[in-house]
Design an enzyme around this catalytic site. Sequence first.
Site: not given
Ligand code: BGC
Length: 348
Positions: A82-83, A108, A178, A180, A250, A287, A315
């Site tokens: 994350n950020r 990330h 990560h 999906y 998100d 997340q 996540e």
């Molecule tokens: C984040 C998103 C981001 C994405 C990138 C996610 O884990 O929360 O904001 O754009 O990852 O693929």
Amino acid sequence: MAATTPRATPFGATPDGAPVDLLTLTAGKLTCRIITYGGAVQSLTVPDRTGRPVDVVLGFDTLEDYLRQDKYIGALIGRYANRIGGARFPLDGRDYALAANDGPNHLHGGNVGFDKQVWTVERLTRNAAVLSLVSPDGQEGYPGTLTVRVTYRLTPGGLELSYWAQSDADTLCSLTNHTYFNLDGHASGPVQRQRVQLPAQFYTPTDPQSIPTGEIAPVAGTPMDLREGAAIGKGADRAFVQLRQAGGFDHNWLVPGPIGVLRPAGRAWSDKTGITLEVFTTQSGVQFYSGNYLDGCPAGKSGAPYARRWGFCLETQAFPDAPNIPHFPSALLSKGKLYRHKTVYRFS
Ligand code: BGC
């Protein structure tokens, strides 16, 4: 009699010549494939309510596609999932600058996060793979040499990830995966009708750049209240500023209960296939990302035209930007201390 599947097969090589392997794990009716590039889950096949196998994760058939995409599809994420706002953080009285790879922010793990590195296979059995990497001191701006080990263990009921890390200097660490998910099958279209339920009573609201404001807000009375479960599309498109500014869900939800203990983080299901996914973690947050930014993704396995909302992520992680927000649970990994977390994805 079913043919035996080779456990490791070549999956190409990176532009600098590092060979990448595809690992196959089996347990009961489940099959999971993992590539050593990014340690990414490439496929995960589980039976639907009639027993038909369904591949419930997004992925690609070739390494070239993995190299081309920027959506972190299936990958292990580190050093910090994350950020981190402003791509800076204070530690031990010093100010550290990280790679800014998401506008002015760090996302990330930076430009070459753990998702873009080739992991070493330490051990491989029929149902488990132990992957490792060493992240050198200063990589992407982080202090300390970090040794990381992740175990993927497939059981007849699901997939377990155990994370382990140790550093030779104080540093940050928050590892996640990560993947999906699309519980109707990876090639079946948007996940809008699949339902997600999160036990959290609180979440961390963000600014328009998806950096937490520092607030720990109650979900009650907002569309972020997923305690009863909601269809992803219906929820994500509600007129609520937190959703509008992120293009959908998100956000980081607080996993109820004590950090370090495996506890429920979320649940998702599809009425179409009857497949339910339950997520358990020892981490502080999860997340829930509704795949809002999947447009522009290369075509996936068998040419599936992945696009916005074709997958969702759960996540498990430390809170985003925790290194800059003192009242968030600490994501500091002290020199010599063991980082240990576990996440379980259970299917039924
Ligand atoms: C984040 C998103 C981001 C994405 C990138 C996610 O884990 O929360 O904001 O754009 O990852 O693929």
